[in-house]
Design an enzyme around this catalytic site. Structure first.
Site, mmCIF file in Angstrom:
data_model
loop_
_atom_site.group_PDB
_atom_site.id
_atom_site.type_symbol
_atom_site.label_atom_id
_atom_site.label_comp_id
_atom_site.label_asym_id
_atom_site.label_seq_id
_atom_site.Cartn_x
_atom_site.Cartn_y
_atom_site.Cartn_z
ATOM 1 N N CYS A 85 44.638 38.334 35.195
ATOM 2 C CA CYS A 85 43.573 39.250 35.491
ATOM 3 C C CYS A 85 43.357 39.923 33.888
ATOM 4 C CB CYS A 85 43.513 39.852 36.187
ATOM 5 S SG CYS A 85 45.848 40.734 35.647
ATOM 6 N N ILE A 211 40.523 42.032 47.141
ATOM 7 C CA ILE A 211 40.798 41.311 46.379
ATOM 8 C C ILE A 211 39.100 40.246 46.788
ATOM 9 C CG2 ILE A 211 40.962 38.889 47.855
ATOM 10 C CD1 ILE A 211 43.854 40.659 48.422
ATOM 11 N N LYS A 333 37.316 48.929 41.049
ATOM 12 C CA LYS A 333 38.097 49.585 42.043
ATOM 13 C C LYS A 333 36.380 49.098 42.926
ATOM 14 C CE LYS A 333 39.751 51.721 45.288
ATOM 15 N NZ LYS A 333 39.045 51.060 46.424
ATOM 16 N N HIS A 337 37.665 42.725 41.925
ATOM 17 C CA HIS A 337 38.091 42.650 41.070
ATOM 18 C C HIS A 337 38.434 40.556 41.442
ATOM 19 C CE1 HIS A 337 41.618 42.225 37.881
ATOM 20 N NE2 HIS A 337 42.395 42.191 38.825
#
Length: 389
Positions: A85, A211, A333, A337
């Site tokens: 990530c 997601i 948040k 992401h």
């Protein structure tokens, strides 16, 4: 070293699902750069693409050449950069080094992730590949359970209740409400945070990001490119610091899982290169994949003493009108992401702040911004410092 400038940025909205395939999604973020910067694609000589999951979720490896083809960049040096990530910021660093070395005058850096089209368990298992598979992911751990362990340790060491982390989530959602590219345009209260369903004790729904699919892109150039842009009335933003560091991948093998040593080391490297200290930073985009990671990143970067980040957050220090605004576009948040793209979104958002293009989210008098993107549970860390010049 050559000086490295941000010349243009572009963002696609983070969404729950897109009908586009992963390469088309990346191309849609890249193509607007050329008109924005008045740059001919033929004058770009490299593409660095951050992506984590395309091979696992879309059955497409060797993604960068395909994206180059779809973006009008066919034939350029095209590399896919993977750091879980942290892939987006890893690609930014690759582009930074390519220009700084003099190897390229203009490069495109993009990040893309398509996480839809498969079931949630498949996505969770794919993400867990960024953990230490033998002892963590392969043993049934996910990043939710791993971050739950870290959060429990933090709460125990510093004698905190779960409610202490609420200000991070509330602030991110409040900012994301005004970000056109954010997936979650929903404000929440402290009570909402506490009432949310539990994912893995003590992590609740508002401690974790959604997601999603997304892509962002930036054009980097050398000094001559930046001055040509300025002559056309475009703003100039310089990358003055770029730091990268790594740590033991398995949490159990770290001396102190709450120290985020890679985050601290990458921040220190960026500060040294830029000639800055934490006091010089006007806004910070942390890797707020989980609220506990927000706290740990702030502490690792020197913006709060160990165990004190939640206290500072409660006092409003990290709100838009606080001493150090963070997650100014909603962060991971609320913006979302899309893992391989996150680090590029962060850099694009910093550029918008430094060029007074953030609209209702504008931080007053922003001159120096910092972004930190983590790979996995901070097995790798990338920190960049940007300045308006």
């Amino acid at each position: 070293m050559e000086e490295v400038y941000l010349v243009a940025v572009a963002r696609e909205p983070a969404v729950k699902a897109t009908p586009l395939d992963v390469a088309d999604l990346a191309a849609r973020a890249i193509v607007p750069l050329f008109d924005s910067a008045n740059v001919d694609p033929a004058d770009v000589s490299a593409l660095y693409l951050g992506n984590m999951l395309s091979g696992l979720l879309s059955n497409q490896q060797l993604l960068a050449p395909l994206v180059a083809q779809k973006s009008g960049l066919q034939g350029v040096e095209a590399l896919t950069v993977e750091a879980a990530c942290g892939s987006g910021a890893a690609a930014i660093r690759a582009g930074f080094l390519a220009v700084a070395s003099g190897a390229h005058a203009r490069v495109v850096v993009a990040g893309v992730e398509k996480m839809s089209g498969v079931d949630r368990n498949t996505v969770s298992r794919a993400l867990a590949c960024a953990s230490h598979w033998a002892t963590e992911g392969g043993a049934g751990e996910t990043f939710i359970t791993l971050n739950a362990k870290i959060m429990r340790q933090y709460m125990a060491r510093y004698h905190l209740e779960r409610a202490a982390f609420a200000p991070f989530a509330v602030n991110a959602h409040r900012n994301g409400l005004h970000n056109d590219c954010a997936m979650l345009k929903k404000s929440i209260t402290h009570a909402d945070y506490l009432a949310a369903r539990e994912l893995a004790e003590p992590i609740g729904l508002y401690d974790a990001p959604p997601i999603c699919d997304g892509a962002a892109a930036v054009l980097l150039g050398n000094r001559a490119t930046a001055h040509a842009a300025r002559a056309r009335g475009l703003p100039m933003v310089k990358i003055t610091g770029s730091g990268c560091a790594s740590d033991a991948l398995a949490l159990a093998e770290r001396d102190n899982p709450l120290a985020l040593q890679a985050a601290a080391d990458s921040a220190l490297a960026a500060y040294r290169q830029a000639g800055k200290t934490p006091a010089d930073i006007d806004l910070f985009e942390p890797h707020d994949a989980y609220t506990v990671m927000t706290a740990l990143s702030l502490e690792a970067a020197g913006f709060a003493d160990r165990g004190k980040a939640t206290e500072a957050a409660l006092a409003g220090s990290f709100d838009m009108d606080g001493a150090l605004p963070i997650t100014t576009f909603g962060g991971l948040k609320a913006r979302g992401h899309p893992v391989g793209a996150t680090g590029v979104y962060q850099i694009a958002e910093c550029f918008l702040q430094l060029t007074d293009q953030a609209g209702l989210l504008q931080v007053a008098n922003a001159r120096v911004a910092m972004a930190q993107n983590l790979g996995g549970a901070a097995g790798s860390a990338f920190t960049h410092i940007l300045e308006r010049v």
